[in-house]
Structure formats: structure tokens, C-alpha cells
Scaffold this active site. Structure first.
Site, mmCIF file in Angstrom:
data_model
loop_
_atom_site.group_PDB
_atom_site.id
_atom_site.type_symbol
_atom_site.label_atom_id
_atom_site.label_comp_id
_atom_site.label_asym_id
_atom_site.label_seq_id
_atom_site.Cartn_x
_atom_site.Cartn_y
_atom_site.Cartn_z
ATOM 1 N N ARG A 29 1.005 -1.179 -0.047
ATOM 2 C CA ARG A 29 -0.024 -0.047 -0.003
ATOM 3 C C ARG A 29 0.990 1.339 0.055
ATOM 4 O O ARG A 29 2.351 1.049 0.165
ATOM 5 C CB ARG A 29 -0.994 -0.100 1.186
ATOM 6 C CG ARG A 29 -0.643 -0.723 2.337
ATOM 7 C CD ARG A 29 0.575 -0.157 3.250
ATOM 8 N NE ARG A 29 0.278 1.289 3.276
ATOM 9 C CZ ARG A 29 1.125 2.292 3.624
ATOM 10 N NH1 ARG A 29 2.326 1.908 3.665
ATOM 11 N NH2 ARG A 29 0.965 3.701 3.566
ATOM 12 N N ASN A 48 -5.473 12.330 0.459
ATOM 13 C CA ASN A 48 -4.648 11.427 1.211
ATOM 14 C C ASN A 48 -5.293 10.627 2.325
ATOM 15 O O ASN A 48 -6.663 10.743 2.512
ATOM 16 C CB ASN A 48 -3.597 12.288 1.761
ATOM 17 C CG ASN A 48 -2.350 11.383 2.590
ATOM 18 O OD1 ASN A 48 -1.961 10.702 1.939
ATOM 19 N ND2 ASN A 48 -2.080 11.950 3.740
ATOM 20 N N LYS A 49 -4.783 9.800 3.238
ATOM 21 C CA LYS A 49 -5.443 9.045 4.034
ATOM 22 C C LYS A 49 -6.548 9.527 4.880
ATOM 23 O O LYS A 49 -6.193 10.842 5.587
ATOM 24 C CB LYS A 49 -4.377 8.421 5.261
ATOM 25 C CG LYS A 49 -4.870 7.523 5.976
ATOM 26 C CD LYS A 49 -5.727 6.264 5.446
ATOM 27 C CE LYS A 49 -5.121 5.550 4.625
ATOM 28 N NZ LYS A 49 -6.099 4.660 3.961
ATOM 29 N N ALA A 73 0.630 5.234 -2.169
ATOM 30 C CA ALA A 73 0.586 5.429 -3.562
ATOM 31 C C ALA A 73 1.734 5.089 -4.590
ATOM 32 O O ALA A 73 1.511 4.229 -5.500
ATOM 33 C CB ALA A 73 0.267 7.021 -3.701
ATOM 34 N N ASP A 112 -2.342 10.889 -1.966
ATOM 35 C CA ASP A 112 -2.607 9.536 -3.237
ATOM 36 C C ASP A 112 -2.625 10.260 -4.284
ATOM 37 O O ASP A 112 -2.827 9.506 -5.356
ATOM 38 C CB ASP A 112 -3.610 9.024 -2.605
ATOM 39 C CG ASP A 112 -3.186 8.097 -1.327
ATOM 40 O OD1 ASP A 112 -3.071 8.313 -0.148
ATOM 41 O OD2 ASP A 112 -2.937 6.712 -1.750
ATOM 42 N N ARG A 165 -7.212 -0.815 -6.944
ATOM 43 C CA ARG A 165 -7.538 0.622 -5.775
ATOM 44 C C ARG A 165 -7.881 1.674 -6.758
ATOM 45 O O ARG A 165 -7.169 2.129 -7.725
ATOM 46 C CB ARG A 165 -6.333 0.681 -4.865
ATOM 47 C CG ARG A 165 -6.312 -0.495 -3.914
ATOM 48 C CD ARG A 165 -5.522 -0.098 -2.720
ATOM 49 N NE ARG A 165 -6.173 0.507 -1.685
ATOM 50 C CZ ARG A 165 -5.490 1.257 -0.608
ATOM 51 N NH1 ARG A 165 -4.465 1.223 -0.239
ATOM 52 N NH2 ARG A 165 -6.263 2.193 0.116
HETATM 53 O O1 MRU Z 1 -4.441 3.209 2.340
HETATM 54 P P1 MRU Z 1 -3.034 3.318 2.059
HETATM 55 O O2 MRU Z 1 -2.155 2.709 3.133
HETATM 56 O O3 MRU Z 1 -2.586 2.929 0.659
HETATM 57 O O4 MRU Z 1 -2.811 4.865 2.227
HETATM 58 C C1 MRU Z 1 -1.623 5.510 1.927
HETATM 59 C C2 MRU Z 1 -1.648 6.988 2.360
HETATM 60 O O5 MRU Z 1 -2.662 7.595 2.413
HETATM 61 C C3 MRU Z 1 -0.453 7.679 2.003
HETATM 62 O O6 MRU Z 1 -0.072 9.076 2.890
HETATM 63 C C4 MRU Z 1 -0.022 7.828 0.547
HETATM 64 O O7 MRU Z 1 -0.322 6.972 -0.174
HETATM 65 C C5 MRU Z 1 1.110 8.707 0.491
HETATM 66 S S1 MRU Z 1 2.718 7.226 0.453
HETATM 67 C C6 MRU Z 1 3.984 7.963 0.021
#
Ligand code: MRU
Length: 349
Positions: free
Chosen positions: A47, A250-251, A49, A240, A90
Site C-alpha cells: 500500500r 490522502n489517508k 501510492a 494519493d 484501488r
Molecule cells: O490506504 P493506504 O495505506 O494505501 O494509504 C496510504 C496513504 O494515504 C499515504 O499517505 C499516501 O499513499 C502517500 S505514500 C508515500
């Protein structure tokens, strides 16, 4: 060959550290074709991005390696299906689609070549995507340093995991944190646990402890109080997808942090490579937000914590409006408002 903290390309298989099990177990999962790779991305074995994009690129190579060799028409149809399968894993992180478009372009250019030559070209492209990502993260780290030039002691707050595990290595937001440490600053990081999937508690805390960077784990609902105490110099997160106007997906929980940061006069930084910037999406309202399995909310590490029958809402991401973002740190430089103009200019450099 390529090997990072999260991803290993052996030449004929893709190995991924199982991030669902970390930090309690460090087990590697093997993907032998694009279908297994797509499942690994969907199930969050891998996981983050950039790591999703890199994995999909290798998945595309695996897909091609199993392609039917009867006719060109059949091959083209089959490779479209390979791309569709990987792309449907995703929806939010644009790096996935960016990497697949790049792979498809190489495939289309190589269509007149024989199987072995095309396979080599595709593998080379996937390796380039992986290696480039690592280089961009290191450069992002250097660029991020400029924001903290006047400080010897820096306390940051981060959310989710934007580290080596989420990328080809070093990390985006965590890359800037690493660069600060390497530059000799006294760095301390408040780490949001990041419910429901606990990427902060399980992955970011693990990476920081492993790198001897002082980390203080907090539950997500403690962030505002920590900011109110005056303990946080800046928030730094990954992304993301960044829309053309600078809105950032983002998350889930990132948006609340940005609102709180504004209230407390704390700079809010996003660190992301150009592969995360999506100029074809005008603003954040057009970014598809993934909704994940309700069990992520009703259960913690496989154990039920909520009553049967309760309704659940589980968006995996949120969108932070560009006006809440102090700066976006990229490998090409640090960008500030007006984002619509400055993001476009970035692609002209
Ligand atoms: O659901 P995830 O764990 O894939 O979400 C990840 C994030 O939100 C990260 O902050 C984002 O992908 C940046 S990773 C460098």
C-alpha cells in the site's frame, strides 16, 4: 533486479512484504502473475501510492510474461485485460494509473518486436519506475530541508505511512523527516495511529524506531490537543492524488489535521512526487474516494470491537482543500499558492 524494504523484483516474480501483518510478523508474499499482483494491491499487502504504482508496473511485466503467443490481436486484447485487472485494484492513488499508462505506452511502442525483446523492454521500464521513485524521494527530502533551515530542533506530526514501505524506499513525508535527521537536526515525530488500518502505529512507528528517529505514538483524536500545547512545528503528510488546483487526497483524517493546523497557525506540508500529481483531475471533488470493507472499522487486527448490526462508513481517503496547504514538496522543488499555476509550471520544467 530491485529490492526495497517493501518490494522485491526477482526477474520472474514480485515479492511484497505483507504490510497487513507488520510489525508483528515480517512475511513476504510472492506474486507470479498480474492477477495475484492485483489481489495483493487490493488486499493491501502492499500500500502507499508510489509503492502501488511500482507494484502494478511489475504486475504488468508478469502479465506480459504469461501472454498468449498466437496472434498480435489476441495479445493486444490480453494486455488490455492485464491493465484493466491491475487498474481495478484501488481507485484513489493516481500513481497506479500513471504507472500502468507508462507501461502500456512501452508495450504499444514495442508491438513489432518479438516476445523476448518486448519482455526486456517492459522489465526495464518497470525497473526505471522503481528506481526513479527512490531518487525522487531523496531529492524531495533535500528540497524539504529548506523549509526548516532556521531550526535545530524540529517536531513534526505525521499521519498514515508515507515512508520506505509506501514507496521504493526512503519515503515522501518520511523522506523529508529522514533528511532532517541526516542534516543533524533534533527531530521528533508525533505519529497518528491512523485508524482504521493503523498504518501510523504499525508501519510509521516501526520505520521511525528502526531509523532511531524519536517517535511519539498518539491516537488520531489526540492530534488537536498536541497542537494546542504548542508542541508541533509542522504537519507533514504524503498524498494519493493531487488535483490540478492543489486539492490533496490522502489517508482519511488528513483533512481534519489540516483544519486543526490552520486553527493553531501550524504549517501544513504535503510531500509527493510528480507521479502523484494529476492535472487531468480539475479539483478534489472529482477524485474517486475508495470505500473499504466495514470490518476494518468493526474489527481491530481481526478481533470484533463493535456490535453486530451496527452501520458503518469507511472511506479510506479524504480531500484537503488547497487553501489549507502551506506548501507541496516535490522532487522538482517546493510549491506554494497559486497551485493551479505552479503545478502546471512544474510539468513544463
Ligand atoms: O490506504 P493506504 O495505506 O494505501 O494509504 C496510504 C496513504 O494515504 C499515504 O499517505 C499516501 O499513499 C502517500 S505514500 C508515500
Amino acid at each position: 533486479m530491485f529490492k526495497s524494504m517493501a518490494i522485491e523484483w526477482t526477474g520472474d516474480t514480485l515479492k511484497l512484504i505483507d504490510q497487513r501483518k507488520m510489525p508483528l510478523e515480517e512475511i513476504w508474499v510472492e506474486c507470479r502473475d498480474h492477477v495475484e499482483t492485483a489481489h495483493a494491491i487490493k488486499d493491501m499487502v502492499v500500500r502507499g501510492a508510489p509503492a502501488i504504482g511500482v507494484s502494478a508496473a511489475f504486475g504488468y511485466v508478469l502479465g506480459f510474461s504469461k501472454a498468449p503467443k498466437n496472434s498480435k490481436v489476441e495479445l493486444i486484447e490480453y494486455m488490455k485485460e492485464v491493465k484493466r485487472t491491475l487498474a481495478s485494484s484501488r481507485p484513489t492513488a493516481v500513481n497506479l494509473f500513471w504507472a500502468l499508462d507508462r507501461m502500456e505506452k512501452r508495450f504499444e511502442e514495442a508491438i513489432e518486436k518479438n516476445f523476448d525483446e518486448t519482455l526486456k523492454i517492459l522489465e526495464k521500464e518497470a525497473l526505471e519506475i522503481a528506481n526513479e521513485d527512490l531518487e525522487m524521494n531523496k531529492q524531495m527530502g533535500k528540497n524539504g530541508l529548506k523549509l526548516f533551515e532556521d531550526k535545530k530542533d524540529v517536531t513534526l506530526l505525521t499521519h498514515c505511512n508515507a515512508g520506505a514501505l509506501a514507496t521504493s524506499g526512503y519515503g515522501t513525508a518520511l523522506g523529508v523527516i529522514r533528511a532532517l535527521k541526516e542534516a543533524g537536526k533534533n527531530v521528533k515525530v508525533f505519529v497518528d495511529e491512523t485508524r482504521p488500518y493503523l498504518q501510523g502505529a504499525r508501519l510509521t512507528a516501526w520505520e521511525l524506531v528502526k531509523s532511531s528517529i524519536e517517535a511519539v505514538l498518539i491516537c488520531d483524536n489526540m492530534a488537536g490537543w498536541v497542537m494546542k500545547q504548542g508542541w508541533v512545528d509542522a504537519i507533514i503528510v504524503g498524498a494519493d492524488r493531487i488535483a490540478a488546483n492543489g486539492d490533496v487526497a490522502n489517508k482519511i483524517g488528513t483533512y481534519s489535521l489540516a483544519v486543526l493546523a490552520k486553527k493553531h497557525g501550524i504549517p501544513f506540508y504535503v510531500a509527493a512526487p510528480y507521479s502523484t500529481i494529476d492535472l487531468s483531475t480539475a479539483d478534489g471533488s472529482k477524485i474517486p474516494i475508495e470505500e473499504r470493507n466495514h470490518e476494518e472499522v468493526t474489527h481491530i487486527m481481526g478481533k470484533r470491537i463493535a456490535p453486530e448490526g451496527v452501520k458503518v462508513f469507511n472511506p479510506a481517503f479524504d480531500v484537503t482543500d488547497n487553501e489549507l496547504i502551506t506548501a507541496i514538496i516535490t522532487e522538482k522543488g517546493v510549491i506554494t499558492q497559486p497551485y493551479s499555476e505552479n503545478l502546471k509550471k512544474l510539468f513544463e520544467r
